[in-house]
Design a protein around this motif. Sequence first.
Motif: not given
Length: 130
Positions: A1-29
């Motif tokens: 089962m996908a982690s909550i962070f994988t669901k954020i990466v896939q756009g299934e759960i919203p986040c307050h995104k700070i930065a993103e590259t092809a390999d990494f994502l930064a968002f507010l806790d």
Amino acid sequence: MASIFTKIVQGEIPCHKIAETADFLAFLDIRPLAAGHTLVIPKEEIDYVFDLEDAQLSALMVFAKKVAKAIEAEVTCKRIGLSVIGLEVPHTHVHLVPINQISDMTFGREPVKMSNEEMAALASRIAARL
């Protein structure tokens, strides 16, 4: 089962995104220790930080450094604390926390209360610093 962070990466759960590259994502806790508390993750779901390949671990830290500098430029603090605990979510993640004293990194304390609007505005201001 996908982690909550994988669901954020896939756009299934919203986040307050700070930065993103092809390999990494930064968002507010969503349960911040301080305003600006940010999570930095690899997009690939790898549970344990020390299971990352050396190049991936190095690249994660370089990405986290850029994000930390942007947070530091926007949030008043003495420095940005870094923590990798790895028990809360089975997906590697780095906590970047604006701190003024050691106790600011105590994870057992109550999170700072911020509205969704406040978090969105802060995320936008930090992102603009990158």
